[in-house]
Design a protein around this motif. Structure first.
Motif, PDB file in Angstrom:
ATOM      1  N   ASP A  11       0.867  -1.163   0.000  1.00 12.06           N
ATOM      2  CA  ASP A  11       0.000   0.000   0.000  1.00 12.06           C
ATOM      3  C   ASP A  11       0.916   1.229   0.000  1.00 12.06           C
ATOM      4  O   ASP A  11       1.870   1.293   0.774  1.00 12.06           O
ATOM      5  CB  ASP A  11      -0.847  -0.013   1.285  1.00 12.06           C
TER       6      ASP A  11
ATOM      7  N   GLU B  87      -0.971   6.237   7.389  1.00 10.04           N
ATOM      8  CA  GLU B  87      -0.444   5.521   8.555  1.00 10.04           C
ATOM      9  C   GLU B  87       0.814   6.206   9.105  1.00 10.04           C
ATOM     10  O   GLU B  87       1.295   5.850  10.182  1.00 10.04           O
ATOM     11  CB  GLU B  87      -0.083   4.071   8.211  1.00 10.04           C
TER      12      GLU B  87
ATOM     13  N   LYS C 263     -11.995   4.514  -4.914  1.00  4.79           N
ATOM     14  CA  LYS C 263     -11.987   4.316  -3.470  1.00  4.79           C
ATOM     15  C   LYS C 263     -12.964   5.309  -2.872  1.00  4.79           C
ATOM     16  O   LYS C 263     -12.802   6.524  -3.013  1.00  4.79           O
ATOM     17  CB  LYS C 263     -10.584   4.545  -2.922  1.00  4.79           C
TER      18      LYS C 263
ATOM     19  N   PHE D  43      -9.982  -0.944  10.135  1.00  4.22           N
ATOM     20  CA  PHE D  43      -8.623  -0.773   9.585  1.00  4.22           C
ATOM     21  C   PHE D  43      -7.913   0.389  10.269  1.00  4.22           C
ATOM     22  O   PHE D  43      -6.736   0.306  10.604  1.00  4.22           O
ATOM     23  CB  PHE D  43      -8.703  -0.502   8.078  1.00  4.22           C
ATOM     24  N   ARG D  44      -8.642   1.446  10.495  1.00  4.98           N
ATOM     25  CA  ARG D  44      -7.993   2.620  11.099  1.00  4.98           C
ATOM     26  C   ARG D  44      -7.595   2.332  12.537  1.00  4.98           C
ATOM     27  O   ARG D  44      -6.593   2.851  13.024  1.00  4.98           O
ATOM     28  CB  ARG D  44      -8.919   3.830  10.981  1.00  4.98           C
TER      29      ARG D  44
ATOM     30  N   ARG E 203     -11.989  12.278   4.967  1.00  2.00           N
ATOM     31  CA  ARG E 203     -11.264  12.182   3.700  1.00  2.00           C
ATOM     32  C   ARG E 203     -12.155  12.552   2.508  1.00  2.00           C
ATOM     33  O   ARG E 203     -11.890  12.166   1.378  1.00  2.00           O
ATOM     34  CB  ARG E 203     -10.729  10.769   3.517  1.00  2.00           C
TER      35      ARG E 203
ATOM     36  N   GLN F  98     -11.348  11.149  -1.207  1.00  2.00           N
ATOM     37  CA  GLN F  98     -12.024   9.889  -1.509  1.00  2.00           C
ATOM     38  C   GLN F  98     -13.398  10.171  -2.122  1.00  2.00           C
ATOM     39  O   GLN F  98     -13.970  11.237  -1.912  1.00  2.00           O
ATOM     40  CB  GLN F  98     -12.161   9.041  -0.241  1.00  2.00           C
TER      41      GLN F  98
ATOM     42  N   LYS G  94     -13.078  -0.280  -4.102  1.00  2.71           N
ATOM     43  CA  LYS G  94     -12.996  -0.429  -2.659  1.00  2.71           C
ATOM     44  C   LYS G  94     -13.964   0.528  -1.987  1.00  2.71           C
ATOM     45  O   LYS G  94     -13.971   1.702  -2.364  1.00  2.71           O
ATOM     46  CB  LYS G  94     -11.554  -0.114  -2.250  1.00  2.71           C
TER      47      LYS G  94
ATOM     48  N   SER H 238     -12.039  -3.999   5.860  1.00  4.20           N
ATOM     49  CA  SER H 238     -12.038  -4.362   7.277  1.00  4.20           C
ATOM     50  C   SER H 238     -13.433  -4.387   7.901  1.00  4.20           C
ATOM     51  O   SER H 238     -13.751  -5.279   8.682  1.00  4.20           O
ATOM     52  CB  SER H 238     -11.139  -3.399   8.054  1.00  4.20           C
TER      53      SER H 238
ATOM     54  N   TYR I 207      -9.296 -10.231   4.206  1.00  5.08           N
ATOM     55  CA  TYR I 207      -8.740 -10.703   5.476  1.00  5.08           C
ATOM     56  C   TYR I 207      -9.136 -12.155   5.746  1.00  5.08           C
ATOM     57  O   TYR I 207      -8.610 -12.779   6.653  1.00  5.08           O
ATOM     58  CB  TYR I 207      -9.207  -9.788   6.633  1.00  5.08           C
TER      59      TYR I 207
HETATM   60  C1  PBG Z   1      -5.101   3.960   3.228  1.00  5.56           C
HETATM   61  C2  PBG Z   1      -5.938   2.753   3.287  1.00  5.56           C
HETATM   62  C3  PBG Z   1      -7.094   2.544   4.046  1.00  5.56           C
HETATM   63  C4  PBG Z   1      -7.504   1.237   3.778  1.00  5.56           C
HETATM   64  C5  PBG Z   1      -6.606   0.687   2.880  1.00  5.56           C
HETATM   65  N1  PBG Z   1      -5.653   1.653   2.571  1.00  5.56           N
HETATM   66  C6  PBG Z   1      -7.740   3.417   5.042  1.00  5.56           C
HETATM   67  C7  PBG Z   1      -8.423   4.642   4.635  1.00  5.56           C
HETATM   68  O1  PBG Z   1      -8.456   5.046   3.471  1.00  5.56           O
HETATM   69  O2  PBG Z   1      -8.948   5.281   5.537  1.00  5.56           O
HETATM   70  C8  PBG Z   1      -8.697   0.540   4.365  1.00  5.56           C
HETATM   71  C9  PBG Z   1      -8.695  -0.945   4.222  1.00  5.56           C
HETATM   72  C10 PBG Z   1      -9.740  -1.633   5.033  1.00  5.56           C
HETATM   73  O3  PBG Z   1     -10.642  -1.030   5.627  1.00  5.56           O
HETATM   74  O4  PBG Z   1      -9.647  -2.868   5.092  1.00  5.56           O
HETATM   75  N2  PBG Z   1      -3.750   3.688   3.425  1.00  5.56           N
END
Ligand code: PBG
Length: 356
Positions: A134, A139, A223, A232-233, A245, A249, A276, A303, A342
């Protein structure tokens, strides 16, 4: 419809369509059903995400994602051993750095967990495992956003946009650096996920400029700004400290715009496209599959989709195995060539049991 009456063996009268068409004939036995099955799901279609931390022998369970953990590089190799043994061909790496700052500088540190894991996995598995990373800053930045925010880094303030706005072109330069540092470690494909305009083209230029023409790009083309990323966060400690975002996004209400994003990524040199999240966006998967047929398409079973099933299954409200297989088959049926999930290790295990 024309109807006629038949007298059954029992003597009672039944009504049947005159056509004699009975779709159930094709569903009579397991071998017949499997002969004509339209959609397949194999371990070889799956990509398993991994969360990497520094150190060794670290495995920290992620509360909102039962069964998933943050792992150090040594244990990532152990986990990959299991995945490769089960026939899962690819992993997608996310890093959780020890140190965060306004530029996310740990993202392009050659000694950071992701870069170390890429080297360790490639030297252990070579071409038996595709290593995907990624490429994003969320992060790694102290504010948890996916790039440089206006007014947070010296010398980078644009008067036309408000403070705190994600600066597009300044961020592009960093994304190129991150991609090159993953490429130097030996990554097969990079997956830029920030929804920053021009990210695919500028990463392509950066990679090519450094001699990494063979490193591919999976574009998180479509996305959405989704609440399904919540767990995920939690896992990656990447929740924005303020704001959301929505300025980069996509709006969950938009479908036509998805086509524009995807076409742009194709023109910028993406090797694969991604949608996604997956589950609430199967119409988008279908649309891209039909409208842009020539490029592989990946769906991300995110996630929150995982957490929902785990929660319902642990309460005894859903039967996890058939539900997961049904959802992933639905993503393949909608048009996804590959699925990031996952559930990868579990699914590969179940599919193996079923084929026995
Ligand atoms: C950003 C990223 C995210 C996810 C994958 N890459 C988080 C976001 O955009 O807030 C989410 C993946 C998931 O929820 O499984 N680096």
């Amino acid at each position: 419809m024309e109807r006629y009456e038949v007298v059954a063996h029992s003597g009672e009268t039944r009504v049947m369509s005159r056509s004699g068409i009975r779709p159930r004939r094709n569903r009579k036995t397991p071998v017949l059903r499997s002969l004509i099955r339209e959609t397949t799901l194999h371990a070889s279609d799956l990509i398993a995400p991994m969360f990497l931390v520094s150190g060794s022998e670290r495995r920290e369970p992620i509360a909102s994602m039962p069964g998933q953990s943050r792992v150090s590089v040594d244990l990532a190799v152990t986990d990959a051993e299991q995945l490769v043994g089960l026939g899962v061909p690819a992993v997608l790496l996310f890093g959780i750095p020890d140190h965060k700052d306004a530029r996310g500088s740990a993202a392009y540190d050659a000694q950071a967990p992701v870069q170390q894991a890429v080297r360790a996995l490639k030297s252990r598995f070579h071409d038996d495992l595709l290593v995907i990373t990624d490429v994003c800053l969320c992060e790694y930045t102290d504010h948890g956003h996916c790039g440089i925010l206006n007014g947070t880094v010296d010398g980078m303030r644009r008067p036309q946009v408000p403070d705190g706005y994600l600066l597009n072109d300044e961020t592009l330069e960093l994304l190129g650096r991150i991609a090159n540092s993953h490429a130097e470690s030996g990554v097969d494909l990079v997956a830029p996920s920030g929804m920053v305009d021009g990210m695919v083209g500028s990463i392509r230029l950066a990679l090519d400029g450094a001699g990494f023409e063979s490193v591919g790009i999976i574009a998180y083309s479509v996305k959405y700004r989704s609440a399904f990323y919540g767990p995920f966060r939690d896992a990656a400690a990447g929740t924005p400290s303020s704001g959301d975002r929505a300025s980069h996004q996509m709006d969950p209400a938009n479908a036509r715009e998805a086509l524009r994003e995807a076409q742009l990524d194709v023109s910028e040199g993406a090797d694969m496209l991604m949608v996604k999240p997956g589950l609430a966006y199967l119409d988008i998967v279908r649309r891209l599959r039909e409208r842009i047929p020539g490029i592989p398409l990946v769906a991300y079973n995110v996630s929150g989709e995982y957490a929902m099933i785990k929660a319902a299954a642990s309460a005894g409200w859903l039967d996890e195995r058939p539900v997961v297989l049904e959802i992933l088959t639905g993503m393949r049926r909608a048009g996804a060539d590959a699925i990031i999930t996952y559930h990868a290790a579990d699914v590969a295990t179940w599919l193996r049991e079923e084929s026995r």
